[in-house]
Design a protein around this motif. Structure first.
Motif, short mmCIF file in Angstrom:
data_model
loop_
_atom_site.label_atom_id
_atom_site.label_comp_id
_atom_site.label_asym_id
_atom_site.label_seq_id
_atom_site.Cartn_x
_atom_site.Cartn_y
_atom_site.Cartn_z
N ALA A 282 15.83 52.91 73.52
CA ALA A 282 16.29 51.52 73.52
C ALA A 282 16.88 51.09 74.86
O ALA A 282 17.30 49.94 75.00
CB ALA A 282 17.31 51.32 72.41
N THR A 283 16.92 51.99 75.84
CA THR A 283 17.62 51.69 77.09
C THR A 283 17.26 50.35 77.75
O THR A 283 18.15 49.59 78.10
CB THR A 283 17.46 52.84 78.10
OG1 THR A 283 18.01 54.01 77.50
CG2 THR A 283 18.19 52.57 79.38
N PRO A 284 15.97 50.02 77.91
CA PRO A 284 15.68 48.72 78.54
C PRO A 284 16.32 47.55 77.80
O PRO A 284 16.88 46.65 78.41
CB PRO A 284 14.15 48.63 78.49
CG PRO A 284 13.69 50.04 78.38
CD PRO A 284 14.74 50.76 77.60
N ALA A 285 16.26 47.59 76.47
CA ALA A 285 16.86 46.51 75.68
C ALA A 285 18.38 46.54 75.78
O ALA A 285 19.02 45.49 75.79
CB ALA A 285 16.43 46.63 74.22
N LEU A 286 18.97 47.73 75.89
CA LEU A 286 20.42 47.82 76.04
C LEU A 286 20.84 47.22 77.37
O LEU A 286 21.86 46.54 77.47
CB LEU A 286 20.89 49.28 75.96
CG LEU A 286 20.69 50.00 74.64
CD1 LEU A 286 21.21 51.43 74.71
CD2 LEU A 286 21.36 49.25 73.51
N VAL A 287 20.04 47.46 78.42
CA VAL A 287 20.37 46.94 79.74
C VAL A 287 20.23 45.42 79.77
O VAL A 287 21.12 44.71 80.24
CB VAL A 287 19.48 47.58 80.83
CG1 VAL A 287 19.62 46.86 82.15
CG2 VAL A 287 19.84 49.05 80.99
N SER A 288 19.12 44.90 79.23
CA SER A 288 18.97 43.45 79.27
C SER A 288 20.01 42.78 78.38
O SER A 288 20.49 41.69 78.69
CB SER A 288 17.55 43.02 78.90
OG SER A 288 17.24 43.42 77.60
N THR B 120 20.44 45.40 67.28
CA THR B 120 19.06 44.92 67.28
C THR B 120 18.17 45.84 68.11
O THR B 120 17.07 46.19 67.70
CB THR B 120 19.00 43.49 67.87
OG1 THR B 120 20.03 42.73 67.26
CG2 THR B 120 17.66 42.86 67.60
N ALA B 121 18.67 46.24 69.27
CA ALA B 121 17.87 47.10 70.16
C ALA B 121 17.54 48.42 69.47
O ALA B 121 16.41 48.91 69.55
CB ALA B 121 18.64 47.35 71.46
N LEU B 122 18.51 49.00 68.79
CA LEU B 122 18.27 50.30 68.15
C LEU B 122 17.35 50.17 66.95
O LEU B 122 16.55 51.06 66.66
CB LEU B 122 19.60 50.94 67.72
CG LEU B 122 20.57 51.28 68.84
CD1 LEU B 122 21.82 51.94 68.28
CD2 LEU B 122 19.94 52.18 69.89
#
Lengths: 218, 327
Positions: free
Chosen positions: A143-149, A111-113
């Motif tokens: 997408a890093t912020p979404a990957l972290v959350s 989803t993040a990507l």
């Protein structure tokens, strides 16, 4: 009530939980991120379109996500025995934890990507970027912020899964709460272990939120 | 520099859509150093046309040549190398928001495998050239639309391209910013001798900087020629419509209403104005009073009740920063 709490057992159980969750979060990210990337880039209209491969990956992911975690634990006893030599203890418990959480995280990664602006990918391709570098230099950083959350959510899920895994021989706070608390009529023990789990979840959520916010430059 | 011969492009049918014929027998020849504009409504196929030039789309039939090389016959690696020599800028800028302005401009140089020192020198020079040296460490989210497009231009120029493709590059910008971006493109064309191919639906863009132009409708080029000539003697009805578009530039009406809003509340205000437009209200953006930083002014003219409705909706949304007054 609290004078009956066996603090040594509590700290040992806390250590086991941190160990289980730590290891399994690491491997969940290790397997989940590539799997999530695979789900995206092989999809129709994407840079490595291969709908056949995409469907196979999706079916595998769905399978592991559909099986209830507790069933997964029982399922994977032999696998754990084969990989770590035993089906008991925190290390063995990480096997079903990873098997349960990696597909879950893969979907979050997917989803993040997909949220990454298609125009940015197009711009990168127009600059002569290889597809591999589109993944490493565009999709993942964007997408890093979404990957972290997403990893935060997964980690919290892992804490609750680990409490469950504990009951079937994995150790950790869930096991301690059940055996030394519930089964021994020791309410203090039950509450202390429960409370520590809550504190852990809060802490991880806070760290994850802060990190994700820092990384978000939008 | 760019030659399209007998181009046809069909997007094959998919489960949810029928096959689409996007381009039909398109022939264009664009000389080195030329600024060439392709104008057409949305869906006319101009976006597909532009993407043929750098191989983001491949033609179903016909040949695309850039600097004598047949784009569709290049291997994947050759195509990547060729793309580094064909810059592209976009309507929505398409910058990486996780990178600073400086890092965004460095991106194509990293891709091309340039050394750290070369990258530093080139990026500093490019930012200086587009007038953004001071914003080097800002993130795209902190920039105005015009500044973002300047970053896009600097990025597109990083590998010294011979061709610059402009995909509706000014369509998301207000008129004043549009002129400054067009000015910059013109200067770059003159200084570097770079060939510009731009697509747009705005005739004033073509009028302002293009040497020659083509008009497209339903996947076909219906008219080609010098901008001056087409402007004064348009033969095709669609060309005439586009020319008319420019001649009917903002006229202020004495009975109208003037609305000024901040760029922040622009999306909502624009939504309200769109509704009004559909109800027969004439909406003009006042070119002279649009500033890059903030205030955007519209002049409305139409039936009294429709105007009241607009003012009422603005109030309802409690839009901040907008000032309304009867002219």
């Amino acid at each position: 009530m609290f004078n009956e709490v066996d603090w040594n057992a509590v700290w040992q159980a806390t250590g086991e939980t941190i160990y289980m969750v730590g290891i399994s979060t690491f491997f969940t990210a290790l397997f989940g991120i590539p799997l999530g990337i695979l789900l995206v880039v092989t999809d129709r209209g994407q840079i490595w379109e291969n709908t056949w491969l995409q469907k196979v990956a999706a079916v595998i992911v769905n399978f592991f996500r559909a099986v209830p975690f507790i069933v997964l634990v029982l399922f994977l006893f032999p696998v754990a025995e084969f990989l770590v030599g035993t089906s008991l203890g925190p290390t063995a418990a990480t096997i079903p934890l990873i098997a349960g959480a990696a597909p879950f995280y893969a979907r979050i990664v997917e989803t993040a990507l997909r949220e990454v602006d298609k125009g940015v990918v197009e711009a990168a391709l127009a600059m002569g970027t290889t597809r591999f570098r589109v993944v490493t230099k565009v999709l993942l950083p964007e997408a890093t912020p979404a990957l972290v959350s997403g990893l935060t959510v997964t980690c919290v899920t892992l804490i609750s899964f680990s409490a469950m895994a504990g009951v079937v021989g994995g150790g950790g706070l869930g096991d301690a709460a059940y055996r030394f608390g519930f089964q021994s009529f020791n309410d203090g023990m039950l509450y202390v272990c429960g409370l520590l789990l809550v504190v852990m979840v809060q802490l991880i959520q806070w760290i994850g939120d802060t990190l994700s916010r820092r990384l978000d430059k939008r | 520099m760019i030659e399209l011969k007998g181009i046809g492009k069909v997007f094959p049918a998919r489960r949810s859509s029928e096959a689409v014929r996007a381009l039909e027998n398109v022939n264009l020849k664009i000389g080195a150093g030329e600024i060439f504009g392709v104008i057409g409504r949305s869906g006319a196929g101009k976006s597909t046309l532009l993407r043929l030039v750098n191989g983001l789309e491949s033609p179903t039939e016909g040949s695309v040549q850039v600097d004598g090389r047949e784009i569709s016959r290049l291997s994947e690696a050759e195509l990547r190398a060729e793309r580094q020599k064909i810059g592209m800028i976009f309507q929505h800028f398409n910058l990486l928001w996780s990178r600073t302005v400086w890092q965004n401009v460095a991106f194509p140089l990293e891709v091309a495998g340039k050394s750290k020192a070369d990258i530093r020198k080139k990026v500093d020079y490019l930012l200086e050239r587009v007038g953004l040296s001071e914003r080097a460490d800002a993130y795209p989210a902190q920039l105005s639309g015009g500044q973002k497009q300047r970053v896009g231009i600097a990025r597109a120029l990083a590998n010294d391209p011979k061709v610059l493709l402009c995909d509706e590059a000014t369509s998301a910008l207000d008129p004043e910013t549009t002129s400054s971006i067009l000015q910059l493109l013109k200067e770059i064309n003159e200084e570097m001798g770079i060939t510009l191919l731009l697509i747009t639906h705005e005739m004033d863009v073509v009028q302002e900087i293009c040497h020659r132009m083509a008009v497209m409708e339903e996947g076909q080029v219906i008219e080609t020629g010098e901008v001056e000539q087409l402007f004064h003697h348009p033969t095709h009805p669609l060309t005439r419509q586009f020319v008319h578009q420019v001649e009917r530039a903002p006229a202020e009406s004495p009975s109208g209403v003037r609305i000024t809003c901040s760029s922040q509340s622009f999306p909502q205000v624009w939504g309200i104005l769109q509704t009004a437009k559909n109800n027969g209200v004439t909406v003009n953006m006042l070119g002279g009073e649009v500033s890059e930083e903030d205030q955007i002014t519209f002049v409305l003219d139409g039936a009294q009740e429709e105007m009241d409705r607009v003012l009422h909706s603005l109030e309802e949304y409690r839009l901040q920063g907008e000032v309304k007054s009867r002219v």
